[in-house]
Design an enzyme around this catalytic site. Structure first.
Site, PDB file in Angstrom:
ATOM      1  CG  ASP A 143      -7.558   5.075   5.258  1.00 26.64           C
ATOM      2  OD1 ASP A 143      -8.788   4.891   5.198  1.00 26.64           O
ATOM      3  OD2 ASP A 143      -7.026   6.190   5.244  1.00 26.64           O
TER       4      ASP A 143
ATOM      5  CD  GLU B 254      -2.192   1.342   2.923  1.00 30.80           C
ATOM      6  OE1 GLU B 254      -2.591   2.452   3.322  1.00 30.80           O
ATOM      7  OE2 GLU B 254      -2.220   0.322   3.633  1.00 30.80           O
TER       8      GLU B 254
ATOM      9  CG  ASP C  28      -0.085   1.732   6.210  1.00 33.23           C
ATOM     10  OD1 ASP C  28       0.997   1.149   5.997  1.00 33.23           O
ATOM     11  OD2 ASP C  28      -0.326   2.887   5.828  1.00 33.23           O
TER      12      ASP C  28
ATOM     13  CG  ASP D  75      -4.091   2.737   8.850  1.00 37.55           C
ATOM     14  OD1 ASP D  75      -4.413   1.938   7.944  1.00 37.55           O
ATOM     15  OD2 ASP D  75      -3.471   3.794   8.632  1.00 37.55           O
TER      16      ASP D  75
END
Length: 652
Positions: free
Chosen positions: A517, A435, A513, A515
């Site tokens: 997103d 990403e 990641d 998180d």
């Protein structure tokens, strides 16, 4: 013969040949019998026992089955069938119950007068469960009495004995899996619930309850669900399509017997662009298809094509309609009952009986012909959907050819963003789908260039759940994935089939990641692979990287933690002797926050990293979840979020 060969031969004699008695073979090679010794194999034990109860139901002797997840992680399965015979077995010289529980390939499944059709075909089911259990207690309610026998690791602890009187009939099996065999021995409620729900739809009129004695609701009651269906497959496709917008009023359904083979089919069209067909034989999900699926497709295509041609709706179309055009936006379930099914492979995932093809094709053709004649408006809606699919396929082929022609014209044809590895043997190679360009840069610096390739993905890729097929090939990031992997799409028989013969990497690793997103991007990528490269998931090629969540440090001492429990444990360890001292905690929200060495040490080094392989345990449930999470229908997604909000963690 050389002296060394003679010496080796002398060390290999009859004494080296092992004969495994009774259930020893199961314990020696459990994966041969239940697939694996991981979480999938653990749940397979429950399915084997429940299948015996379902077979009693198919024979007409059982309509209630209960499954209990006990506090000690044992499982209890009880039915109201006839009860396993407990009388003396002349040939074996012991009770029939003991024979069933301790001898492979023993049971009523081989006697056509006892079970006309059966899911547990080889008679190894319950005896395998017994062999792989620390303890199993079989209780039989039969002839006004209760009979019982207990086993430890498959071995009877005492002869079958009478323990009481009863007016009930049936069988109860309670077993606790052997923790020395199974890597993970904790049962998952949702996994069992999915299978019980599926069985209830496939066998209408049977009541199946699942109770979890380990978890309780706010009122102190154990978590419990009852699965029951009067409509069978008609209700099944409605359940599967609950988060999609229907194209026609209600499912098209038929049930009957053709050439001695019971056939049940339900289908519905929706506004999506994916095909979701689930085929079953004797309650077994044959996800690789087989002759029953071929018959369904043949009957569907021929009938719809004839209707479309006779109605003149294809007169303006300048190219032929292909078979898969008739299946875009189609959700269907096919269930057949076959007395002696022949499965290809040990996993029972593809039906080989040739005699099944024609009856299913005939049943589908009759069902559709009647429906199209009686529902002309729906018929035109379906044909218009087919024409739209054909036009989209034609556009997709052009877009795909442009991508593949560009690959040839530009030499290697690999995306400019791809940092390839030097090894050219796909078995040794892996590619990270990373990403963002920032994290991609760190990964490029930290990788081993010999066998690790990096493909950075910018932003969020296209949500393929909502996109027409040709739009997928217009998306730059998805085009890069296709070209980097070296796979090709489209054959004469199936315009969406995936050719993996030139797959350039045998490990495709999604690295996002840790998180919100990152989770969303991971879900988008997984949706793409599930809908358009499922062959790679089924081939075991797709993995998810697991970067750490925390770095715990004090002075020169550093430890990485992958969860909150590890973090707290490491904090206590670094404090030392219970004295308060400054221990720093860094929360990694993005891969870009790590330097190249940290990323290599924690996430990319094969010696220390943890990769999670993506598998499909239940294709039906996976299809439903992807549709619900990524589709257009909001209410089911809202309900899912409300139900699972308590598990969410918010970083502040």
């Amino acid at each position: 013969m050389t002296e060394e060969q003679k010496k080796n031969n002398q060390g290999y004699s009859a004494g080296n040949i092992q004969v495994l008695e009774g259930l020893e073979a199961v314990r020696k090679r459990p994966s041969m019998y239940i697939g694996d010794t991981g979480i999938r194999g653990l749940h397979h034990l429950v399915y084997e026992v429940v299948d015996n109860s379902i077979d009693e139901a198919l024979a007409g002797y059982c309509d209630v089955i209960s499954v209990i997840m006990n506090v000690d992680n044992s499982i209890t399965v009880k039915d109201n069938g006839r009860g396993i015979p407990i009388d003396f077995h002349e040939k074996e010289g012991r009770s029939a119950l003991e024979v069933v529980m301790t001898v492979l390939h023993a049971g009523g499944k081989f006697d056509k007068d006892t079970y006309k059709v059966s899911g547990g075909l080889h008679g190894v089911g319950v005896s395998c469960v017994n062999a792989l259990s620390e303890q199993l207690i079989a209780t039989v309610y039969r002839d006004g009495k209760i009979w019982q026998q207990e086993y430890n690791i498959g071995k009877p602890q005492y002869p079958v004995k009478e323990v009481g009187e009863t007016s009930e009939t049936g069988t109860q099996v309670q077993f606790r899996p052997d923790t020395t065999i199974f890597e993970d021995n904790v049962y998952n409620y949702d996994t069992l619930a999915s299978r019980m729900r599926e069985l209830a739809f496939l066998n209408k009129g049977i009541r199946i309850t699942l109770t979890d004695m380990r978890n309780f609701d706010d009122e102190g009651n154990p978590l419990s669900e009852e699965f029951y269906s009067e409509g069978g497959l008609f209700e099944f496709v409605q359940f599967l399509d609950a988060s999609r917008e229907p194209l026609i009023g209600s499912p098209i359904y038929m049930e009957g017997e053709k050439s001695g083979i019971p056939v049940e089919v339900a289908l519905i069209y929706n506004t999506s662009f994916s095909e979701n067909i689930h085929a079953y034989v004797n309650n077994i999900n044959t996800h690789e298809g087989g002759t029953h699926l071929q018959g369904f497709r043949r009957g569907l295509t021929a009938t719809l094509k004839k209707y479309a041609e006779d109605s003149g709706m294809l007169s303006k179309l300048k190219f032929d309609i292909a078979g898969d055009d008739f299946r875009e936006g189609l959700t269907a379930v096919i269930s057949v009952k076959v007395a002696e099914p022949q499965f290809e492979g040990q996993t029972k995932t593809k039906l080989g009986n040739r005699e099944v093809n024609a009856p299913v094709s005939q049943a589908v053709s009759e069902m559709l012909t009647h429906y199209l004649e009686e529902n002309p408006n729906d018929a035109r809606t379906i044909v218009n959907k087919v024409i739209l699919a054909a036009q989209a396929r034609h556009a997709a082929r052009k877009a795909r050819e442009m991508v593949q022609r560009k690959n040839v014209l530009t030499g290697s044809g690999l995306p400019g963003k791809l940092s390839d590895c030097s090894d050219r043997n796909p078995e040794n190679c892996e590619v990270y789908l990373v990403e963002g360009d920032s994290a991609g840069g760190t990964a490029k610096q930290g990788r081993d260039r010999n066998f690790q390739a990096i493909l950075p993905l910018r932003g969020k890729i296209l949500n393929v759940e909502k996109a027409m097929h040709h739009k997928i090939f217009d998306n730059e990031e998805i085009k890069n994935i296709y070209t980097a992997l070296g796979v090709r799409v489209g054959t004469e028989e199936d315009s969406k089939a995936l050719d993996t013969s030139k797959l350039r990497y045998h490990k495709v690793i999604i690295m996002c990641d840790a998180d919100v997103d990152g989770s969303h991007i991971e879900t988008l990528i997984l949706t793409f692979f599930f809908r358009h490269m499922r062959e790679l998931i089924e081939g075991g090629n797709i993995y998810i990287a697991t970067p750490p969540l925390y770095l715990v440090k004090k002075g020169g001492a550093m430890k990485y933690a992958w969860n909150d429990k590890q973090r707290d444990q490491f904090v206590e360890e670094l404090k030392g002797n219970g004295k308060e001292s400054s221990v720093g905690i860094q929360r990694y929200k993005g891969l870009g926050e790590m330097n190249a060495n940290q990323l290599w040490d924690t996430t990319m080094n094969p010696e220390f990293r943890t990769l999670r392989r993506v598998t499909i345990d239940n294709a039906v449930e996976a299809d439903r979840i992807f549709s619900m999470l990524m589709g257009d229908d909001v209410p089911p997604r809202r309900a899912f979020i409300e139900k699972n909000a308590k598990y969410a963690k918010i970083d502040v």
